[in-house]
Design a protein around this motif. Structure first.
Motif, short mmCIF file in Angstrom:
data_model
loop_
_atom_site.label_atom_id
_atom_site.label_comp_id
_atom_site.label_asym_id
_atom_site.label_seq_id
_atom_site.Cartn_x
_atom_site.Cartn_y
_atom_site.Cartn_z
N CYS A 1 0.80 -1.23 0.00
CA CYS A 1 0.00 0.00 0.00
C CYS A 1 0.82 1.26 0.00
O CYS A 1 2.03 1.25 0.18
CB CYS A 1 -1.04 0.02 1.11
SG CYS A 1 -0.57 -0.65 2.66
N THR B 1 -9.87 0.83 1.04
CA THR B 1 -9.63 1.88 2.03
C THR B 1 -10.52 3.04 1.65
O THR B 1 -10.56 3.47 0.51
CB THR B 1 -8.15 2.31 2.02
OG1 THR B 1 -7.35 1.15 2.23
CG2 THR B 1 -7.87 3.30 3.12
N ARG C 1 -12.83 6.67 3.41
CA ARG C 1 -12.84 7.56 4.56
C ARG C 1 -14.11 8.36 4.70
O ARG C 1 -14.82 8.65 3.73
CB ARG C 1 -11.64 8.50 4.55
CG ARG C 1 -11.64 9.49 3.41
CD ARG C 1 -10.45 10.43 3.56
NE ARG C 1 -10.14 11.08 2.31
CZ ARG C 1 -9.08 11.86 2.12
NH1 ARG C 1 -8.23 12.05 3.09
NH2 ARG C 1 -8.87 12.42 0.97
N TRP D 1 -9.03 7.60 7.42
CA TRP D 1 -9.08 6.45 6.54
C TRP D 1 -9.35 5.19 7.34
O TRP D 1 -8.84 5.03 8.45
CB TRP D 1 -7.74 6.27 5.82
CG TRP D 1 -7.44 7.33 4.80
CD1 TRP D 1 -6.58 8.38 4.95
CD2 TRP D 1 -7.97 7.44 3.48
NE1 TRP D 1 -6.55 9.13 3.81
CE2 TRP D 1 -7.38 8.58 2.89
CE3 TRP D 1 -8.88 6.68 2.74
CZ2 TRP D 1 -7.69 8.97 1.58
CZ3 TRP D 1 -9.18 7.08 1.45
CH2 TRP D 1 -8.58 8.22 0.89
N GLN D 2 -10.15 4.27 6.78
CA GLN D 2 -10.37 2.95 7.37
C GLN D 2 -10.22 1.93 6.27
O GLN D 2 -10.66 2.14 5.15
CB GLN D 2 -11.80 2.83 7.93
CG GLN D 2 -12.09 3.71 9.10
CD GLN D 2 -11.66 3.12 10.42
OE1 GLN D 2 -10.82 2.22 10.44
NE2 GLN D 2 -12.21 3.60 11.51
N ARG D 3 -9.58 0.82 6.64
CA ARG D 3 -9.42 -0.26 5.68
C ARG D 3 -10.45 -1.34 6.01
O ARG D 3 -10.63 -1.69 7.17
CB ARG D 3 -8.00 -0.81 5.78
CG ARG D 3 -7.49 -1.57 4.57
CD ARG D 3 -5.97 -1.66 4.61
NE ARG D 3 -5.48 -2.12 5.89
CZ ARG D 3 -5.13 -3.39 6.15
NH1 ARG D 3 -5.18 -4.29 5.21
NH2 ARG D 3 -4.70 -3.74 7.35
N ASP E 1 -1.62 4.79 7.62
CA ASP E 1 -2.74 4.53 6.72
C ASP E 1 -2.24 3.68 5.57
O ASP E 1 -1.09 3.77 5.16
CB ASP E 1 -3.29 5.85 6.19
CG ASP E 1 -4.13 6.57 7.24
OD1 ASP E 1 -4.80 5.87 8.02
OD2 ASP E 1 -4.08 7.80 7.30
#
Lengths: 439, 205
Positions: free
Chosen positions: A173, A397, A399, A404-406, A425
């Motif tokens: 990533c 990912t 947001r 941010w959230q995966r 992130d």
């Protein structure tokens, strides 16, 4: 630029010895990995035999397996009420049956100061059949425990669903460097542990795409003043600058055989899809259109590709093939459909679309039937989805606001948040088979 | 002899007073120079040069004084004008760099306002024929990273194309896209998004 050497020599020691288990001919538990909604198979995961010698480690191992299995939305780990196991091969099944367990994962933990610091034996039992379904012995360093747990979780999923699990995997990533405009390319376990920085040069680095054998990382870097594609050989650290003309160049996808890199590239102000043949070291143009053509993604047949184009006036998904035939439009609903990710197992293509409610969402569409399914409904800013190496789960990912959230997402839309990696992130994730440590 | 010497001294003394008075008068007529000019070496030289203007006999005719006064005023006016021009050039450059071109969502079309601003930018580029600039294309956070990188490139190229139509040599205009990677406004609402959908100019030479 630096390659963090992987001192995984000890991890390579993770010897996997299997003792053969033949399930009895009675009815077996079979669950559909794509089931919508409800039933969670109750599993018990009691304290391991020998765990008192290192209770913290025992708890850590069980936590890794519990998180893995719960993320699938197929299992729930039930309270063991203080029950631990005395033997891992033949359990007192009646006790577990009365606790409501359909299955039990039993383990024996041996820690030693010797040459093999950790020996972990794990078995999976069917309570109703009163039989052991499967067992493994793992040996290695103490630090290797996460990997042992992930591998056994993979087996548990495979035994109950027939599908290979996604747990002993990694993610490439883009990781923004705090308080700077720079980003780094990192690799980590799918659950955010074991972060390794692969590209860190103070510049903007984007769109990492790892070759199928894990040896070559294609990515875009701004470090020479323009966004160009570089090929970094992770085995010997050698790097090659693939593009140098002014304008944007972005790697998209490797062919399943690893010979071709599909990419988008701007030549004379016109952005198109190209194939780079790593054997003959030359480019082949696949599209020639005045509009934007980006994000090529190979089908598992190595022949077809999906990509994003705005040639029709709005960004839509199109299909073409390695011969570069006339692209066929795939998506017709909505005015914004981008970032196709072709499943490694079939003709399902995941992408980010803008629905009738004008909200962005993750969708899948079938390349032939064009049947479309919306997988996400929360109003978030979604970025490109990625498939697990076996094509059963998606990761993206996204947001809300700045955070941010995966997510790990099943094909019916069931999703779970994945942990952040040490506060890093993980953007533009590419979900890959575990990269073998270099020798 | 002694008397004559005294007479000359008195004349020189009076002339100096007269001259000093004229100097002040000239100051009040000429546009007020910026504060930093007064202490500039050029200013100091001009003042120091005044006694040199005197004749060998130590006297100075009225015509000479008037000419000197006019020259000083002209010089100061010229310098003030140059200063104003430098300031205006600086302001023009600041406007050139600071004024962004804005776009609608998923669009690289130039609206009339964008064309007006680009007209000003073309004028600046014509006035500054040695300048080379880089046009950055940016997007808001909505949509996906790769597509936005391509869209940012289209925005930068649209701006470059328009400037070449206005007669600017394309060799002076380079482009780069940052997509949604480097927002100007870190917010997450339409106000922030509209500020982030932009082409930005950087003078590189």
């Amino acid at each position: 630029m630096r390659i963090v050497s992987r001192k995984c020599a000890i991890l390579a020691l993770v010897l996997v010895l299997c003792w053969v288990v033949y399930p009895s001919s009675q009815e077996r538990i079979v669950i559909d990995i794509d089931q919508v909604g409800g039933y969670l198979l109750p599993l018990a995961l009691p304290r391991f035999k020998g765990e008192t010698a290192d209770p913290v480690l025992g708890q850590q191992i069980r936590t890794v397996m519990q998180r893995d299995l719960e993320r699938t939305g197929l299992f729930r780990i039930i309270e063991s009420n203080g029950n631990s196991v005395q033997t891992i091969k033949a359990l007192p099944y009646g006790d577990w049956s009365s606790l409501g367990a359909a299955g039990v994962i039993a383990g024996q933990l041996d820690v030693s100061q010797g040459r093999v610091p950790l020996t972990l034996q794990l078995t999976l039992h069917d309570v109703a059949q009163q039989s052991m379904l499967f067992g493994k012995v793992y040996q290695g360093s103490r630090e290797g425990y996460r990997r042992m747990a992930h591998r056994f979780s993979d087996h548990v999923l495979q035994i109950f669903t027939g599908e290979q699990g996604p747990f002993d995997t990694q993610v490439m990533c883009v990781s923004p460097v705090p308080d700077s405009k720079a980003t780094e390319i990192v690799r980590m376990d799918y659950d955010g542990h074991g972060v390794r920085r692969l590209v860190a040069n103070g510049a903007l680095n984007l769109a990492p795409v790892l070759s199928p054998d894990g040896s070559v990382l294609a990515y875009t870097s701004y470090r020479a003043g323009s966004p160009d594609i570089y090929l970094l050989n992770l085995r010997d650290g050698q790097e090659e600058r693939l593009t140098s003309e002014p304008g944007l160049a972005l790697a998209g996808s490797w062919s399943p055989d690893g010979r071709y890199l599909a990419l988008s590239r701007t030549v004379d102000g016109n952005n198109d899809i190209f194939l780079y043949d790593t054997r003959r070291r030359r480019f082949k143009r696949l599209t020639n259109d005045l509009g934007i053509d980006v994000s090529p993604s190979f089908a598992p047949d190595g022949h077809r590709l999906a990509f994003t184009s705005d040639r029709g006036g709005s960004p839509q998904l199109y299909l073409t093939n390695v011969q570069g035939g006339r692209p066929a439009r795939l998506t017709f609903e909505g005015t914004y459909n981008t970032a196709p990710a072709w499943s490694p197992r079939d003709d399902t293509i995941a992408y980010v679309g803008r629905g009738e409610d004008r909200a962005m969402a993750i969708y899948t569409i079938h390349a032939e039937s064009r049947q479309r399914q919306r997988l996400s409904f929360a109003p978030r800013q979604y970025e490109a989805p990625a498939w697990d190496p076996h094509g059963r789960f998606l990761m993206h990912t996204s947001r809300v606001g700045g955070a941010w959230q995966r997510y790990m997402v099943r094909q019916d839309g069931h999703d779970k948040i994945l942990p952040a990696a040490n506060g890093l992130d993980c953007l533009s994730p590419q979900w890959v088979a575990r990269v073998k440590p270099s020798s | 002899m002694v008397f004559q010497l005294l007479r000359i001294t008195v004349i020189v003394f009076l002339s100096t007073i007269l001259l000093a008075g004229c100097g002040r008068k000239a100051d009040s007529v000429a546009p007020e120079p910026p504060a930093d000019m007064v202490t500039s070496p050029e200013g100091a030289d001009a003042e120091a040069g005044m006694p040199d203007g005197m004749g060998d006999d130590g006297a100075m005719s009225e015509e000479d004084v008037l000419t000197e006064r006019a020259t000083m005023a002209e010089e100061q006016a010229r310098q003030a004008e140059a200063m104003r021009e430098a300031e205006m050039a600086e302001m023009a450059q600041a406007a050139f760099v600071n004024e962004d071109i804005y776009f609608a969502f998923d669009s690289f079309l130039l609206d009339p306002e964008a064309e007006r601003i680009l007209g000003e930018k073309a004028a600046w580029l014509q006035d500054n024929a040695n300048a080379s600039v880089q046009i950055e294309g940016h997007c808001d956070e909505r949509g996906t990273s790769d597509y936005n990188l391509a869209l940012g490139e289209r925005r930068a190229n649209a701006v470059r194309q328009y400037l070449t139509v206005l007669g600017i040599d394309s060799g002076r205009l380079s482009t780069i896209s940052y997509g949604e990677e480097q927002p100007l406004d870190p917010g997450h609402d339409e106000a922030a998004w509209s500020r982030n959908r932009r082409a930005h100019f950087v003078i590189i030479q």
